[in-house]
Design a protein around this motif. Sequence first.
Motif: not given
Length: 338
Positions: A247, A261, A263-265, A267, A279, A282, A286
């Motif tokens: 991330f 995180l 932008r990658k997922q 959200r 985020s 999440q 994790r």
Amino acid sequence: MGTFIPRQVYPHLSSIPRSYYLGHHAAGLSKMKSMVSQIDLVIECRDYRTPIVSRNPLFEANLGERPRLIVYTKQDLGSNFTNEDRKREATIRQWDAPSTSFFADVKSRSAISKVLEFARAHADHSTSLFGTRLMVVGMPNVGKSSLLNALRNVSLGKAKAARTGDQPGVTRKIGTSVKIIDGEEGRPGVYVLDTPGVFVPYVPDAESMLKLALCGNVKDTIIPPTTIADYLLFHLNLNDPTLYNMFSEPTNDIFLVLDGLARKQGRLKKGGLPDFESSALQFVQRWRTGNMGRFILDTVTEDALLERTELLKSYGGSMHQARKAAKQVRKEAYLNRN
């Protein structure tokens, strides 16, 4: 880019709430106390990742007349099973003596079998005609119901008897007895009572409250998710900053990590802005599920518990003491700002 230097002290503590002691916690503890004379053995669950702050002195004060087995749950989320981990566990066993301590992952049959063997040995010395009765107690969401279900499954091959969840408060009342060991040769079986998690009236150390929140012992709405995520980032950086490199590069800025995180997922909110709260939850989840490093949050040394003895005493104080202490904390915070 210069060498990354992680924070050595977590700075944002003045606004952290210090209590999560709810009505059903008090009611549950009162009911446990009224039933303790009928119990042969108390199994106290603590979180492996917080061997100090997940202990509740209220149990010893109210249930201390009964023999006690201490089970540190979620070992698989805090241990890498190295020599250093085993040395730490030996220190914890010394802390808990003369009570016996086990370290367990509820998915491990061998770990659960050890708890069952202890229960069987205790039952062998019982003179009760109605079976041996155990009571599982602990702070909210430390894995009490999961342990009960694992004992029942490994011993009897039966399905879940107690509801579980990833937030505290699933169990709110003491349930009916659940058999975990069949009787044999005319001897009665072994039964377990599941109980609601009981928090302490007041947590005098704000960082301890953050540890409990990070491990899910208080609801995620009590402390802002971004604060919990920031406290996790603090520990990740002290242990291994590469644990979140999917991330962000190493940083002390949680919002850089949460932006990566989000932008990658995907959200994102309207306008493509990152949803920091979603985020953060999440990010924390994790780690809670073992997907972002395994380490403990408390310092475990031979002297650590001795150094905190007086602090731990205040964990079990009355609500009057809790309110008085909370008022003093607010007063000191106000004076420090001015």
